[in-house]
Design an enzyme around this catalytic site. Structure first.
Site, PDB file in Angstrom:
ATOM      1  CD  GLU A  73     -10.696  -3.142  -3.756  1.00  0.00           C
ATOM      2  OE1 GLU A  73     -10.502  -4.425  -2.979  1.00  0.00           O
ATOM      3  OE2 GLU A  73     -10.143  -2.465  -4.592  1.00  0.00           O
ATOM      4  CG  ASN A  77      -9.823   4.065  -2.654  1.00  0.00           C
ATOM      5  OD1 ASN A  77     -10.007   4.943  -3.158  1.00  0.00           O
ATOM      6  ND2 ASN A  77      -8.728   3.189  -2.935  1.00  0.00           N
ATOM      7  CG  HIS A  94      -7.807   0.188 -11.117  1.00  0.00           C
ATOM      8  ND1 HIS A  94      -6.730   0.522 -11.334  1.00  0.00           N
ATOM      9  CD2 HIS A  94      -8.212   0.002 -10.036  1.00  0.00           C
ATOM     10  CE1 HIS A  94      -6.217   0.641 -10.230  1.00  0.00           C
ATOM     11  NE2 HIS A  94      -6.962   0.453  -9.255  1.00  0.00           N
ATOM     12  CD  GLU A 111      -6.497   2.276  -5.795  1.00  0.00           C
ATOM     13  OE1 GLU A 111      -6.389   1.105  -6.675  1.00  0.00           O
ATOM     14  OE2 GLU A 111      -6.662   2.120  -4.753  1.00  0.00           O
ATOM     15  CG  ASP A 147      -4.901   1.419 -13.942  1.00  0.00           C
ATOM     16  OD1 ASP A 147      -6.084   1.156 -14.066  1.00  0.00           O
ATOM     17  OD2 ASP A 147      -3.952   0.727 -13.373  1.00  0.00           O
TER      18      ASP A 147
END
Ligand code: XIL
Length: 332
Positions: free
Chosen positions: A139, A181, A217, A246, A248
């Site tokens: 990030e 990432n 996400h 990651e 979801d």
């Protein structure tokens, strides 16, 4: 949990292995360290790659200056070895979850460089040969496409820290795959354009960087679009590999059947894309019993493929069917 009744056989990892694909999940500290039987059984059975949700972050590893507590991360590394699972390492350089002793210290540039180099080499060196891929930098770009200027590392070091971090990680484990990432950078946007340019420039300078992680996400309603393919293709044209790191898909609580089916469709499309373009797809947890979403996005949750009782949801079946269909095509 009845091991056989709840999720179909074969497990996801057996199907994924036949596609030379890595399917995985983030491991939550508490149920893992407590050895919750159902939690650990599913983790071992379904996935061939794991990542620590928190156990390898700087604050978790180093509670005091120059001191490391490896108990949790060593246990995860041992678990993965016991179950023939790969590991992603998360994460070496991030602006969040830094230990208080570090955040609160006033540092010269030279001290900040020394601390970062020592941390990266200590952690990567400890797990040399055992971590498949590291999220070296997490990030670093903000949503407008600028550097995240408020970040602890940017404030102390400016943009130089990125190339250095990859170099130090590479020195500590020349065989590990090294990733950049980030979130919300899957489509074409000012942020993904900036990440593309950053990685292109790092590659051009000979910096050892091998892959890009898309966190993903997501909010229910997400569907694969042409812009995702275009972004993947330009990154791959730089010689970088791609992983979904990651994933979801959060729902408004309580979810109804239509939402659960929509969520399954998001997972299905993401996995089908990943089988064409990515090395791996990991979800951020695997059971709604342990997910960061309800506390970080109040009113939403139910974001993962297993529910709170570890029963597989439509999302799980969508992942399973997508892999099974691919295995069928491969062996047709
Ligand atoms: C989250 C964890 O899931 C939470 O348990 C923790 O309190 C905060 O961090 N992007 C990342 C992850 O790269 O490390 C974050 O994990 C979620 C967003």
């Amino acid at each position: 949990m009845d091991d056989h009744a709840q999720a179909p056989r074969p497990p996801l990892r057996a199907l994924a292995e036949r596609c030379h694909f890595a399917i995985g999940a983030a491991v939550a500290t508490q149920p893992f360290l407590n050895g919750e039987p159902d939690y650990c059984a599913l983790l071992a059975r379904e996935f061939n790659v794991l990542v620590a949700e928190n156990m390898m972050k700087w604050d978790a590893l180093s509670p005091a200056p120059e001191q490391y507590d490896w108990s949790a991360s060593d246990a995860l590394v041992a678990f993965a070895a016991r179950h023939a699972q790969r590991l992603r390492g998360h994460t070496l350089v991030w602006h969040n979850q830094l230990p208080a002793w570090l955040r609160e210290r006033s540092l010269s540039r030279a001290e900040a460089l020394r601390l970062l180099e020592t941390h990266i080499k200590t952690v990567v060196g400890r797990y040399r040969g055992q971590v498949w891929a590291w999220d070296v930098v997490n990030e670093a770009i903000d949503d407008s496409g600028d550097y995240r200027r408020t970040s602890f590392w940017f404030r102390h070091l400016g943009p130089d820290y990125l190339a250095l971090a990859f170099q130090w990680a590479h020195e500590a484990d020349p065989d590990a795959l090294l990733y950049y990432n980030d979130y919300s950078a899957e489509g074409i946007s000012p942020k993904s354009d900036a990440i593309y340019r950053l990685l292109r420039d790092l590659k051009a300078q000979g910096v050892p960087i091998h892959g890009v992680g898309w966190q993903m996400h997501l909010i229910e309603g997400w569907r694969l679009e042409d812009q995702h393919r275009r972004n993947a293709e330009r990154l791959r044209a730089l010689g970088l590999e791609l992983s979904i790191t990651e994933m979801d898909v959060r729902l408004k609580l309580p979810p109804d059947a239509a939402q659960l089916d929509g969520q399954a469709e998001s997972y299905r499309q993401a996995l089908s894309f990943a089988l064409d373009h990515c090395r791996a797809l990991l979800t951020w947890g695997f059971s709604d019993r342990y997910s960061w979403i309800p506390s970080f996005q109040p009113g939403t949750g139910a974001a993962l493929p297993f529910d709170e009782t570890y029963a597989p949801k439509p999302a799980y079946h969508a992942l399973w069917q997508t892999l099974a269909a691919r295995v069928g095509q491969l062996h047709a």
